[in-house]
Scaffold this motif. Structure first.
Motif, PDB file in Angstrom:
ATOM      1  N   ARG A  44     -10.348  12.977  -6.454  1.00  0.00           N
ATOM      2  CA  ARG A  44     -11.126  11.685  -6.502  1.00  0.00           C
ATOM      3  C   ARG A  44      -9.992  10.732  -6.946  1.00  0.00           C
ATOM      4  O   ARG A  44      -9.199  11.195  -7.850  1.00  0.00           O
ATOM      5  N   LEU A  45     -10.172   9.590  -6.246  1.00  0.00           N
ATOM      6  CA  LEU A  45      -9.472   8.460  -6.949  1.00  0.00           C
ATOM      7  C   LEU A  45      -9.980   7.891  -8.081  1.00  0.00           C
ATOM      8  O   LEU A  45     -10.847   6.906  -8.304  1.00  0.00           O
ATOM      9  N   ARG A  46      -9.320   8.269  -9.350  1.00  0.00           N
ATOM     10  CA  ARG A  46      -9.481   7.408 -10.438  1.00  0.00           C
ATOM     11  C   ARG A  46      -8.162   7.164 -11.287  1.00  0.00           C
ATOM     12  O   ARG A  46      -8.433   6.417 -12.413  1.00  0.00           O
ATOM     13  N   HIS A  47      -7.140   7.865 -11.244  1.00  0.00           N
ATOM     14  CA  HIS A  47      -5.763   7.316 -11.780  1.00  0.00           C
ATOM     15  C   HIS A  47      -4.907   6.944 -10.702  1.00  0.00           C
ATOM     16  O   HIS A  47      -4.450   7.830  -9.980  1.00  0.00           O
ATOM     17  N   LEU A  48      -4.262   5.782 -11.076  1.00  0.00           N
ATOM     18  CA  LEU A  48      -3.333   5.186 -10.068  1.00  0.00           C
ATOM     19  C   LEU A  48      -2.216   5.058 -10.691  1.00  0.00           C
ATOM     20  O   LEU A  48      -1.815   4.588 -11.691  1.00  0.00           O
ATOM     21  N   LEU A  49      -0.938   5.528  -9.915  1.00  0.00           N
ATOM     22  CA  LEU A  49       0.423   5.492 -10.738  1.00  0.00           C
ATOM     23  C   LEU A  49       1.221   4.456  -9.998  1.00  0.00           C
ATOM     24  O   LEU A  49       1.121   4.760  -8.589  1.00  0.00           O
ATOM     25  N   ILE A  50       1.939   3.682 -10.509  1.00  0.00           N
ATOM     26  CA  ILE A  50       2.854   2.611  -9.707  1.00  0.00           C
ATOM     27  C   ILE A  50       4.414   2.881 -10.307  1.00  0.00           C
ATOM     28  O   ILE A  50       4.657   2.651 -11.330  1.00  0.00           O
ATOM     29  N   THR A  51       5.095   3.361  -9.306  1.00  0.00           N
ATOM     30  CA  THR A  51       6.538   3.366  -9.646  1.00  0.00           C
ATOM     31  C   THR A  51       7.405   2.810  -8.670  1.00  0.00           C
ATOM     32  O   THR A  51       7.638   3.338  -7.347  1.00  0.00           O
ATOM     33  N   LEU A  52       7.789   1.584  -8.970  1.00  0.00           N
ATOM     34  CA  LEU A  52       8.608   0.675  -7.684  1.00  0.00           C
ATOM     35  C   LEU A  52       9.994   0.481  -8.439  1.00  0.00           C
ATOM     36  O   LEU A  52      10.675  -0.378  -8.093  1.00  0.00           O
ATOM     37  N   GLY A  53      10.603   1.592  -8.683  1.00  0.00           N
ATOM     38  CA  GLY A  53      12.129   1.670  -8.994  1.00  0.00           C
ATOM     39  C   GLY A  53      12.332   1.200 -10.439  1.00  0.00           C
ATOM     40  O   GLY A  53      11.544   0.601 -11.194  1.00  0.00           O
ATOM     41  N   GLY A  54      13.281   1.745 -10.826  1.00  0.00           N
ATOM     42  CA  GLY A  54      13.756   1.361 -12.596  1.00  0.00           C
ATOM     43  C   GLY A  54      13.986   0.011 -12.850  1.00  0.00           C
ATOM     44  O   GLY A  54      13.949  -0.726 -13.985  1.00  0.00           O
ATOM     45  N   ARG A  99      -8.055   3.856 -13.823  1.00  0.00           N
ATOM     46  CA  ARG A  99      -7.101   3.545 -14.793  1.00  0.00           C
ATOM     47  C   ARG A  99      -5.646   3.253 -13.921  1.00  0.00           C
ATOM     48  O   ARG A  99      -5.781   4.224 -13.079  1.00  0.00           O
ATOM     49  N   ILE A 100      -4.734   2.566 -14.416  1.00  0.00           N
ATOM     50  CA  ILE A 100      -3.633   2.101 -13.626  1.00  0.00           C
ATOM     51  C   ILE A 100      -2.421   2.457 -14.634  1.00  0.00           C
ATOM     52  O   ILE A 100      -2.583   1.914 -15.937  1.00  0.00           O
ATOM     53  N   SER A 101      -1.445   3.376 -14.400  1.00  0.00           N
ATOM     54  CA  SER A 101      -0.139   3.370 -15.013  1.00  0.00           C
ATOM     55  C   SER A 101       1.113   2.892 -14.299  1.00  0.00           C
ATOM     56  O   SER A 101       1.001   3.042 -13.172  1.00  0.00           O
ATOM     57  N   VAL A 102       1.939   1.966 -15.026  1.00  0.00           N
ATOM     58  CA  VAL A 102       2.941   1.495 -14.406  1.00  0.00           C
ATOM     59  C   VAL A 102       4.154   2.154 -15.005  1.00  0.00           C
ATOM     60  O   VAL A 102       4.227   1.992 -16.391  1.00  0.00           O
ATOM     61  N   GLU A 141      -0.816  14.176 -12.987  1.00  0.00           N
ATOM     62  CA  GLU A 141      -2.028  13.713 -13.414  1.00  0.00           C
ATOM     63  C   GLU A 141      -2.498  12.449 -12.767  1.00  0.00           C
ATOM     64  O   GLU A 141      -3.521  12.214 -12.798  1.00  0.00           O
ATOM     65  N   ALA A 142      -1.713  12.055 -11.872  1.00  0.00           N
ATOM     66  CA  ALA A 142      -2.111  10.816 -10.919  1.00  0.00           C
ATOM     67  C   ALA A 142      -2.959  11.294  -9.727  1.00  0.00           C
ATOM     68  O   ALA A 142      -2.331  12.214  -9.120  1.00  0.00           O
ATOM     69  N   ASP A 143      -3.989  10.430  -9.429  1.00  0.00           N
ATOM     70  CA  ASP A 143      -4.580  10.764  -8.172  1.00  0.00           C
ATOM     71  C   ASP A 143      -3.868  10.352  -6.879  1.00  0.00           C
ATOM     72  O   ASP A 143      -4.006  10.841  -5.795  1.00  0.00           O
ATOM     73  N   LEU A 144      -3.228   9.031  -7.014  1.00  0.00           N
ATOM     74  CA  LEU A 144      -2.739   8.539  -6.027  1.00  0.00           C
ATOM     75  C   LEU A 144      -1.543   7.662  -6.593  1.00  0.00           C
ATOM     76  O   LEU A 144      -1.491   7.064  -7.746  1.00  0.00           O
ATOM     77  N   ALA A 145      -0.504   7.400  -5.704  1.00  0.00           N
ATOM     78  CA  ALA A 145       0.696   6.678  -6.159  1.00  0.00           C
ATOM     79  C   ALA A 145       1.171   5.590  -5.388  1.00  0.00           C
ATOM     80  O   ALA A 145       0.882   5.747  -4.185  1.00  0.00           O
ATOM     81  N   ILE A 146       1.430   4.411  -5.867  1.00  0.00           N
ATOM     82  CA  ILE A 146       2.239   3.440  -4.979  1.00  0.00           C
ATOM     83  C   ILE A 146       3.550   3.473  -5.466  1.00  0.00           C
ATOM     84  O   ILE A 146       4.010   3.002  -6.519  1.00  0.00           O
ATOM     85  N   GLY A 147       4.315   3.653  -4.634  1.00  0.00           N
ATOM     86  CA  GLY A 147       5.843   3.964  -4.944  1.00  0.00           C
ATOM     87  C   GLY A 147       6.764   3.442  -3.857  1.00  0.00           C
ATOM     88  O   GLY A 147       6.411   3.325  -2.610  1.00  0.00           O
ATOM     89  N   ALA A 148       8.102   3.188  -4.319  1.00  0.00           N
ATOM     90  CA  ALA A 148       9.028   2.900  -3.454  1.00  0.00           C
ATOM     91  C   ALA A 148       9.424   4.019  -2.539  1.00  0.00           C
ATOM     92  O   ALA A 148       9.446   5.147  -2.905  1.00  0.00           O
ATOM     93  N   ALA A 149      10.038   3.800  -1.471  1.00  0.00           N
ATOM     94  CA  ALA A 149      10.473   4.876  -0.439  1.00  0.00           C
ATOM     95  C   ALA A 149      11.818   5.389  -0.699  1.00  0.00           C
ATOM     96  O   ALA A 149      12.578   5.196   0.229  1.00  0.00           O
TER      97      ALA A 149
END
Length: 384
Positions: free
Chosen positions: A205-215, A239-242, A280-288
């Motif tokens: 289920r989509l409830r926790h989004l993680l964003i990691t776009l590089g250091g 909820r969103i974590s960056v 613990e994240a349901d989905l990530a938005i991340g750099a390739a």
């Protein structure tokens, strides 16, 4: 004459981090160095203190750092000096002309007499490696581009879609080439968290989004992603974590945007529990980039954003095999993000992405590479 055998292998690394280069090269070398140290090796890093370097972080892991002199102040002058038909595309990343870097590095390496020299730098090629490598030392090159020649005994390219044949003619015939995410350099905690992460995705289920776009995120793409997310339709209990690096130039701007988000949004810096956060994240938005393989090990469904030209091929390859959904680059993702987020609110979509991702790597590539580096008896390496 045969040099006296040493009791433990010595490994030297040549890698840099900066706001322009990013942190990925140093971080994957640091992962390898930590694993080598755990097996009794002594690791040394040769780094130039660019703006945004990670020298203190390397030292905090217990490795010795040899600081090369600071880069030339006039970047345009350096870029002009290294330009030419035979120069690597990223030659100006060194901050000095490559023969200067080679001479500075050669003196340090002659004293260290390492068993292996690990080179992870897009600005360096076979000419540099030939000049600096001491007699009896072997060379491991970590690369992603397959765009220049190397004097390597072992080469690692952990990217999806890469073939060993891509390096034909670029490395000696005796060079062993390791390719693909199965060989990805991941810290041991990712393999440790793998079972837990995969188990919780049985009923996604989509409830926790993680964003990691590089250091570093020099172009402030994280802020743009947050701004676009604020206009998307997401569950009320989202909820969103960056996650960002301490050297990220737009950190305060991202924190300000996080406070304006419609959902609870945290911004954390230099975390030491990334595997847990991904698990613990349901989905990530991340750099390739390199973190793609961390997410794959844990089966994290991902929307990828291309932050550099060399990431486009990886992002497309991931999309082609159903491992991630490709948002495009910083100029395109705002248009595609709402549609992809809507698709990822379907459990079947999350499950499919997770299962495909988890098949690419089990997180054990670092241990395999360590065995390559320390398997040859010391006295064989230092015969002179």
């Amino acid at each position: 004459m045969t040099a006296s055998p040493r009791t433990a292998p010595v490994i030297a690394f040549r890698a840099d981090a900066s706001r322009r280069i990013g942190s990925g090269h140093v971080m994957r070398c640091l992962t390898l160095a930590d694993a080598l140290t755990a097996q009794g090796a002594t690791c040394h890093f040769l780094c130039r203190p660019h703006d945004g370097h990670l020298i203190e972080r390397i030292s905090a892991h217990g490795h010795q750092v040899h600081r090369l002199p600071p880069a030339e102040e006039d970047h345009d002058e350096v870029a002009s000096a290294v330009a030419g038909e035979d120069a690597p595309e990223h030659a100006d990343w060194l901050g000095v002309e490559w023969p200067v870097d080679a001479e500075q590095s050669r003196h340090i390496l002659a004293t260290l007499r390492p068993d292996w020299l690990v080179v992870d730098h897009y600005a360096l090629d076979a000419r540099w490696e030939t000049i600096v490598t001491p007699e009896g030392c072997r060379v491991l090159v970590i690369d992603d581009l397959a765009d220049r020649a190397h004097r390597a005994d072992l080469l690692l390219d952990q990217n999806l879609g890469r073939w060993a044949s891509d390096y034909a003619g670029l490395v000696p015939e005796v060079c062993r080439v390791l390719v693909g995410p199965a060989h990805a350099l991941l810290r041991p905690e990712f393999a440790d968290w793998r079972d837990t992460s995969l188990a919780r995705r049985q009923h996604p289920r989509l409830r926790h989004l993680l964003i990691t776009l590089g250091g570093v995120d020099a172009d402030n793409v994280t802020r743009q992603v947050l701004d676009s997310l604020s206009r998307c339709a997401l569950p009320d209990d989202m909820r969103i974590s960056v996650v960002m690096g301490a050297t990220a130039p737009w950190l305060d701007d991202v924190r300000a945007q996080a406070r304006r988000m419609p959902w609870p949004t945290e911004v954390v810096v230099n975390v030491d529990d990334m595997a847990r956060r991904m698990a613990e994240a349901d989905l990530a938005i991340g750099a390739a980039g390199s973190t793609s393989w961390e997410r794959c090990c844990l089966g994290v469904p991902t929307l990828t954003v291309v932050l550099a030209d060399n990431q486009e091929g990886v992002a497309q390859a991931l999309a082609d095999v159903g491992v991630a959904r490709h948002l495009g680059d910083a100029e395109a993702f705002a248009e595609t993000l709402p549609f992809e987020l809507a698709a990822c609110q379907e459990p079947a979509t999350l499950a499919s992405l997770s299962q495909a991702a988890s098949r690419l790597t089990d997180g054990l590539g670092t241990g395999e590479l360590v065995r390559h580096l320390i398997s040859l008896p010391m006295e064989e390496r230092h015969d002179a």
